[in-house]
Motif scaffolding. Structure first.
Motif, PDB file in Angstrom:
ATOM      1  N   HIS A  27       1.178  36.419  65.958  1.00  0.00           N
ATOM      2  CA  HIS A  27       0.790  36.207  64.562  1.00  0.00           C
ATOM      3  C   HIS A  27       0.264  37.478  63.923  1.00  0.00           C
ATOM      4  CE1 HIS A  27       1.338  31.898  64.878  1.00  0.00           C
ATOM      5  NE2 HIS A  27       0.693  31.940  66.021  1.00  0.00           N
ATOM      6  N   HIS A  28      -0.575  38.197  64.630  1.00  0.00           N
ATOM      7  CA  HIS A  28      -1.153  39.441  64.135  1.00  0.00           C
ATOM      8  C   HIS A  28      -0.654  40.595  65.001  1.00  0.00           C
ATOM      9  CE1 HIS A  28      -3.900  36.334  62.666  1.00  0.00           C
ATOM     10  NE2 HIS A  28      -4.031  37.121  61.613  1.00  0.00           N
ATOM     11  N   PHE A  29      -0.145  41.627  64.328  1.00  0.00           N
ATOM     12  CA  PHE A  29       0.408  42.772  65.040  1.00  0.00           C
ATOM     13  C   PHE A  29      -0.289  44.046  64.591  1.00  0.00           C
ATOM     14  CE2 PHE A  29       3.609  39.501  65.057  1.00  0.00           C
ATOM     15  CZ  PHE A  29       4.007  39.505  66.375  1.00  0.00           C
ATOM     16  N   TYR A  30      -0.350  45.001  65.507  1.00  0.00           N
ATOM     17  CA  TYR A  30      -1.008  46.281  65.279  1.00  0.00           C
ATOM     18  C   TYR A  30      -0.027  47.373  65.680  1.00  0.00           C
ATOM     19  CZ  TYR A  30      -4.841  43.009  65.337  1.00  0.00           C
ATOM     20  OH  TYR A  30      -5.636  41.928  65.077  1.00  0.00           O
ATOM     21  N   ALA A  31       0.205  48.325  64.770  1.00  0.00           N
ATOM     22  CA  ALA A  31       1.217  49.346  65.020  1.00  0.00           C
ATOM     23  C   ALA A  31       0.655  50.754  64.867  1.00  0.00           C
ATOM     24  CB  ALA A  31       2.388  49.167  64.061  1.00  0.00           C
ATOM     25  N   THR A  32       1.125  51.620  65.751  1.00  0.00           N
ATOM     26  CA  THR A  32       0.947  53.061  65.618  1.00  0.00           C
ATOM     27  C   THR A  32       2.340  53.618  65.400  1.00  0.00           C
ATOM     28  OG1 THR A  32      -0.977  53.062  67.069  1.00  0.00           O
ATOM     29  CG2 THR A  32       0.179  55.164  66.786  1.00  0.00           C
ATOM     30  N   ILE A  33       2.534  54.273  64.271  1.00  0.00           N
ATOM     31  CA  ILE A  33       3.867  54.714  63.872  1.00  0.00           C
ATOM     32  C   ILE A  33       3.843  56.223  63.623  1.00  0.00           C
ATOM     33  CG2 ILE A  33       5.746  54.391  62.229  1.00  0.00           C
ATOM     34  CD1 ILE A  33       4.322  51.701  61.445  1.00  0.00           C
ATOM     35  N   VAL A  34       4.747  56.931  64.285  1.00  0.00           N
ATOM     36  CA  VAL A  34       4.881  58.377  64.109  1.00  0.00           C
ATOM     37  C   VAL A  34       6.303  58.644  63.615  1.00  0.00           C
ATOM     38  CG1 VAL A  34       4.768  60.631  65.228  1.00  0.00           C
ATOM     39  CG2 VAL A  34       3.232  58.785  65.980  1.00  0.00           C
ATOM     40  N   SER A  35       6.401  59.262  62.440  1.00  0.00           N
ATOM     41  CA  SER A  35       7.722  59.483  61.857  1.00  0.00           C
ATOM     42  C   SER A  35       7.733  60.692  60.934  1.00  0.00           C
ATOM     43  CB  SER A  35       8.147  58.244  61.059  1.00  0.00           C
ATOM     44  OG  SER A  35       9.376  58.474  60.408  1.00  0.00           O
ATOM     45  N   ASN A  36       8.857  61.394  60.926  1.00  0.00           N
ATOM     46  CA  ASN A  36       9.070  62.484  59.965  1.00  0.00           C
ATOM     47  C   ASN A  36       9.112  61.951  58.538  1.00  0.00           C
ATOM     48  OD1 ASN A  36       9.227  64.737  61.724  1.00  0.00           O
ATOM     49  ND2 ASN A  36      11.313  64.162  62.284  1.00  0.00           N
ATOM     50  N   ALA A  37       9.409  60.669  58.377  1.00  0.00           N
ATOM     51  CA  ALA A  37       9.485  60.064  57.044  1.00  0.00           C
ATOM     52  C   ALA A  37       8.145  60.100  56.318  1.00  0.00           C
ATOM     53  CB  ALA A  37       9.968  58.619  57.155  1.00  0.00           C
ATOM     54  N   PHE A  38       7.053  60.303  57.043  1.00  0.00           N
ATOM     55  CA  PHE A  38       5.724  60.343  56.433  1.00  0.00           C
ATOM     56  C   PHE A  38       5.347  61.723  55.896  1.00  0.00           C
ATOM     57  CE2 PHE A  38       4.664  56.799  59.635  1.00  0.00           C
ATOM     58  CZ  PHE A  38       5.069  55.810  58.751  1.00  0.00           C
ATOM     59  N   GLU A  39       6.188  62.728  56.153  1.00  0.00           N
ATOM     60  CA  GLU A  39       5.902  64.084  55.676  1.00  0.00           C
ATOM     61  C   GLU A  39       5.692  64.071  54.162  1.00  0.00           C
ATOM     62  OE1 GLU A  39       5.359  66.921  57.239  1.00  0.00           O
ATOM     63  OE2 GLU A  39       5.942  66.312  59.251  1.00  0.00           O
ATOM     64  N   GLY A  40       4.582  64.630  53.717  1.00  0.00           N
ATOM     65  CA  GLY A  40       4.300  64.751  52.298  1.00  0.00           C
ATOM     66  C   GLY A  40       3.761  63.491  51.639  1.00  0.00           C
ATOM     67  N   LEU A  41       3.630  62.403  52.392  1.00  0.00           N
ATOM     68  CA  LEU A  41       3.124  61.152  51.823  1.00  0.00           C
ATOM     69  C   LEU A  41       1.662  60.946  52.181  1.00  0.00           C
ATOM     70  CD1 LEU A  41       6.043  58.663  52.668  1.00  0.00           C
ATOM     71  CD2 LEU A  41       5.658  59.929  50.543  1.00  0.00           C
TER      72      LEU A  41
END
Length: 81
Positions: free
Chosen positions: A26-40
């Motif tokens: 039901h509840h999820f926790y994520a650690t996300i590493v991505s080049n898509a986050f550059e500059g955001l």
């Protein structure tokens, strides 16, 4: 929904260099590493993921996703040292 399914859904939204998802169905926790986050900024990073998962969140199939971290690869590497 399983953590593996949530992980697959996130990877359909963006390409990840590192991705961890934990949860109880039901509840999820994520650690996300991505080049898509550059500059955001943080809010834009979360919005990118939430917008990509909108149909699952709106339908209730994915009840809750907390993003513990949304990092670029360089930010992730700096945290590992």
């Amino acid at each position: 929904m399983t953590p593996e399914r949530v992980q697959d859904l996130i990877q359909q939204v963006i390409s990840c260099q590192h991705l961890e998802v934990e949860g109880d169905g039901h509840h999820f926790y994520a650690t996300i590493v991505s080049n898509a986050f550059e500059g955001l900024k943080l809010l834009a990073r979360h919005r990118l993921i939430n917008d990509g998962l909108k149909s699952y969140l709106d339908s209730g199939e994915l009840h809750a996703l907390s993003m513990r971290a949304t990092l670029t690869p360089a930010e992730w590497e700096a945290r590992q040292q």
